[in-house]
Design an enzyme around this catalytic site. Structure first.
Site, PDB file in Angstrom:
ATOM      1  N   CYS A 282      -3.114  11.479   1.520  1.00 55.38           N
ATOM      2  CA  CYS A 282      -3.803  11.188   0.257  1.00 55.38           C
ATOM      3  C   CYS A 282      -4.534  12.385  -0.345  1.00 55.38           C
ATOM      4  O   CYS A 282      -4.169  12.865  -1.408  1.00 55.38           O
ATOM      5  CB  CYS A 282      -4.808  10.060   0.479  1.00 55.38           C
ATOM      6  SG  CYS A 282      -4.007   8.521   0.928  1.00 55.38           S
TER       7      CYS A 282
HETATM    8  N1  LIG Z   1      -2.093   6.141   4.594  1.00 50.74           N
HETATM    9  C1  LIG Z   1      -3.230   6.020   3.949  1.00 50.74           C
HETATM   10  O1  LIG Z   1      -4.299   6.209   4.530  1.00 50.74           O
HETATM   11  C2  LIG Z   1      -3.270   5.598   2.495  1.00 50.74           C
HETATM   12  C3  LIG Z   1      -4.502   5.191   1.961  1.00 50.74           C
HETATM   13  C4  LIG Z   1      -4.562   4.788   0.648  1.00 50.74           C
HETATM   14  C5  LIG Z   1      -3.417   4.842  -0.144  1.00 50.74           C
HETATM   15  N2  LIG Z   1      -2.225   5.267   0.391  1.00 50.74           N
HETATM   16  C6  LIG Z   1      -1.056   5.286  -0.486  1.00 50.74           C
HETATM   17  O2  LIG Z   1      -0.239   4.161  -0.170  1.00 50.74           O
HETATM   18  C7  LIG Z   1       1.147   4.484  -0.318  1.00 50.74           C
HETATM   19  C8  LIG Z   1       1.872   4.223   0.994  1.00 50.74           C
HETATM   20  O3  LIG Z   1       1.316   5.082   1.995  1.00 50.74           O
HETATM   21  P1  LIG Z   1       1.551   4.841   3.546  1.00 50.74           P
HETATM   22  O4  LIG Z   1       0.614   5.768   4.241  1.00 50.74           O
HETATM   23  O5  LIG Z   1       1.509   3.408   3.866  1.00 50.74           O
HETATM   24  O6  LIG Z   1       3.054   5.371   3.690  1.00 50.74           O
HETATM   25  P2  LIG Z   1       4.017   5.173   4.965  1.00 50.74           P
HETATM   26  O7  LIG Z   1       4.968   6.305   4.923  1.00 50.74           O
HETATM   27  O8  LIG Z   1       3.204   4.938   6.194  1.00 50.74           O
HETATM   28  O9  LIG Z   1       4.778   3.816   4.639  1.00 50.74           O
HETATM   29  C9  LIG Z   1       5.655   3.670   3.584  1.00 50.74           C
HETATM   30  C10 LIG Z   1       6.787   2.750   4.005  1.00 50.74           C
HETATM   31  O10 LIG Z   1       7.619   2.529   2.872  1.00 50.74           O
HETATM   32  C11 LIG Z   1       8.954   2.453   3.327  1.00 50.74           C
HETATM   33  N3  LIG Z   1       9.830   2.675   2.180  1.00 50.74           N
HETATM   34  C12 LIG Z   1      10.066   3.804   1.503  1.00 50.74           C
HETATM   35  N4  LIG Z   1      10.888   3.575   0.469  1.00 50.74           N
HETATM   36  C13 LIG Z   1      11.186   2.257   0.495  1.00 50.74           C
HETATM   37  C14 LIG Z   1      11.983   1.407  -0.321  1.00 50.74           C
HETATM   38  N5  LIG Z   1      12.612   1.880  -1.389  1.00 50.74           N
HETATM   39  N6  LIG Z   1      12.076   0.107   0.009  1.00 50.74           N
HETATM   40  C15 LIG Z   1      11.420  -0.388   1.079  1.00 50.74           C
HETATM   41  N7  LIG Z   1      10.647   0.379   1.890  1.00 50.74           N
HETATM   42  C16 LIG Z   1      10.511   1.673   1.584  1.00 50.74           C
HETATM   43  C17 LIG Z   1       9.035   3.507   4.414  1.00 50.74           C
HETATM   44  O11 LIG Z   1      10.115   3.281   5.291  1.00 50.74           O
HETATM   45  C18 LIG Z   1       7.674   3.323   5.106  1.00 50.74           C
HETATM   46  O12 LIG Z   1       7.740   2.398   6.163  1.00 50.74           O
HETATM   47  C19 LIG Z   1       1.180   5.934  -0.771  1.00 50.74           C
HETATM   48  O13 LIG Z   1       1.232   5.986  -2.162  1.00 50.74           O
HETATM   49  C20 LIG Z   1      -0.154   6.483  -0.299  1.00 50.74           C
HETATM   50  O14 LIG Z   1      -0.583   7.566  -1.087  1.00 50.74           O
HETATM   51  C21 LIG Z   1      -2.127   5.636   1.705  1.00 50.74           C
END
Ligand SMILES: NC(=O)c1ccc[n+]([C@@H]2O[C@H](COP(=O)([O-])OP(=O)(O)OC[C@H]3O[C@@H](n4cnc5c(N)ncnc54)[C@H](O)[C@@H]3O)[C@@H](O)[C@H]2O)c1
Length: 469
Positions: free
Chosen positions: A284
């Site tokens: 992030c």
């Molecule tokens: N990790 C954090 O601490 C956090 C905190 C706040 C916001 N975010 C935001 O949340 C969002 C997700 O982050 P995350 O850390 O959970 O990512 P992540 O990589 O842990 O998880 C994302 C998931 O989406 C899946 N994916 C990708 N493309 C896909 C599709 N087309 N169809 C179905 N599944 C799909 C991936 O396989 C993965 O399992 C991002 O925008 C991030 O910036 C993350």
């Protein structure tokens, strides 16, 4: 962009979905079962909704269906319990969307090498939703993204088949604010900001979250909600850069930045402590502000704070490597040929996430300078060759006095709370501590942003004949 008016709030699609949410009979879905999506799916299932997780990664969907968690903040027992009651399941088959009343999109939003937003994951997920969109469905984007994404990119894709957002189906943005590894705040008790396309979308999204999460905060539009998240992350990025620069100044002036921040934090108003370190990490803080920066530049605005903070934070790994070189120099050693044990690979304490971790940058720089690298991280058993620029796989060292003592220098880059830092201080020949993990000052410990009691190198004065020659 057109927004539906307040009069739509009583439309029959809205009323029907509101009733299903209130009765917990709405079938809810979450696309992307990562750090954000799995905890959210679990919250919905715990609240009583039949919840389906959708992911392209079959290892994740299989794990969920077997009742196993792969996210440290989500207990396996909870996943197992919800799966056994039929409340929670997962699939790689997007066709399930046709049977869902709501869907939250939680897919990654990385940057391209050019620091431009990579929207490919959002586009791919929205294409799947668009293919199965039906009247009365509620779609919520949670991925962090630039202001305007929901209405400029997602809405037209969903409306392509003739259904109108805020009228025939509902669309909102709600930023995820989860803080992995935080023992106090989690998906359940962090307030949820919600901005919908029209009041019906905001009301329905608030109702859905309200059923599962302690508090919701409606705002006037998706753009406002998108901007809230970017303000929060830019605030953090800029303040970390500020304290990193203060640490560099303290380092130069022989003042202990850790003592300074601790004392400043006693001010009961107008100050919030941030701590220096080897750089920014995670999915992030180092990334999201550049989504805002990109959008601002598209509109002819030059976002100076973000660029400057990016430069200051981005230079920290280089400064840490200089510190390691300085420490070794005091022992008449060089980085080239020395065994350096990096303590902590994860980007912050007590988590297993190494995405964008500054430890990897420090390691790459040390590797390029000829160091023999090792690492120890109780949360990261293996560092695969493709996860960093060194190009080879490493496995964690045991956190024993022998492993610590075998290194020419130990570099503490992440302050995991389970590590016995007294043992590290006792066993190590030389330590560079970027997290103030080691208590007190020691002659063999060099702290980031603090004066050192380490003996400076002996200065060799040439004898007279050598000097004349
Ligand atoms: N990790 C954090 O601490 C956090 C905190 C706040 C916001 N975010 C935001 O949340 C969002 C997700 O982050 P995350 O850390 O959970 O990512 P992540 O990589 O842990 O998880 C994302 C998931 O989406 C899946 N994916 C990708 N493309 C896909 C599709 N087309 N169809 C179905 N599944 C799909 C991936 O396989 C993965 O399992 C991002 O925008 C991030 O910036 C993350």
């Amino acid at each position: 962009m057109s927004r539906p008016s307040d009069t739509n709030i009583a439309n029959p699609q809205h009323v029907a979905l509101a009733e299903r949410i209130a009765a917990r009979s709405a079938r809810v879905g979450v696309i992307g079962l990562g750090y954000v999506g799995l905890p959210l799916a679990v919250e919905f299932a715990r609240a009583g909704f039949t919840t389906v997780g959708i992911d392209v990664d079959s290892r994740k969907t299989d794990a969920v269906n077997q009742g196993t968690s792969y996210i440290p903040d989500v207990p396996t027992e909870e996943v197992a319990r919800l799966v056994s009651t039929g409340r929670l399941s997962a699939t790689t088959d997007a066709a399930v969307l046709a049977s869902l009343d709501t869907v939250n999109i939680c897919v990654p939003t990385p940057l391209r090498k050019t620091k431009d937003p990579d929207m490919s994951f959002i586009v791919s997920a929205v294409e799947k939703v668009a293919a199965h969109l039906h009247p009365g469905m509620l779609v919520i984007l949670e991925s962090t993204t630039y202001p305007g994404t929901t209405e400029e990119l997602v809405q037209p894709m969903l409306e392509a088949n003739g259904l109108r957002a805020g009228v025939d189906f509902f669309l909102a943005f709600s930023p995820e604010r989860v803080d992995p590894g935080n023992p106090t705040y989690n998906t359940h008790n962090v307030p949820k900001v919600v901005g919908g396309v029209g009041p019906a979308s905001t009301a329905l999204a608030s109702a859905l979250y309200g059923a599962a999460i302690e508090c919701t905060v409606p705002v006037s539009s998706p753009q406002a909600a998108e901007m809230v998240k970017l303000l929060e992350n830019t605030f953090r990025m800029v303040n970390i850069a500020l304290v990193n620069e203060i640490a560099l100044m303290c380092d130069r002036l022989g003042i202990d930045v850790w003592e300074v921040v601790k004392a400043a934090a006693t001010k009961p108003f107008g100050f919030m402590p941030f701590y220096p370190g080897p750089g920014l990490g995670g999915h992030c803080i180092p990334i999201d502000p550049f989504y805002l920066s990109w959008k601002a530049k598209q509109n002819g605005f030059d976002p100076r704070f973000i660029e400057l903070a990016g430069q200051v934070n981005g230079a920290m790994p280089h400064f840490v490597v200089e510190k390691i070189a300085e420490a070794l120099n005091r022992r008449q050693k060089s980085i080239n040929g020395s065994t350096i044990l990096v303590l902590g690979l994860a980007y912050k304490r007590d988590i297993d996430d190494i995405r964008e971790s500054p430890s990897l940058d420090v390691m790459t720089l040390l590797h390029q300078k000829g160091a023999r690298l090792r690492y120890a991280d109780p949360h990261v058993p293996v560092l695969s060759a493709r996860a960093w620029h060194g190009g080879f796989e490493l496995r964690t060292e045991p956190l024993t006095a022998d492993a610590i003592g075998a290194a020419d220098c130990v570099a503490i880059l992440t302050g995991h709370s389970t590590v016995d830092y007294d043992m590290v201080a006792r066993s190590a020949a030389l330590v560079v501590d970027t997290r103030n993990a080691i208590r007190g000052s020691h002659a063999h410990v060099l702290k980031l942003g603090a004066p050192s009691t380490m003996v400076p190198p002996a200065v060799t004065v040439p004898d007279r004949e050598e000097a004349v020659a």
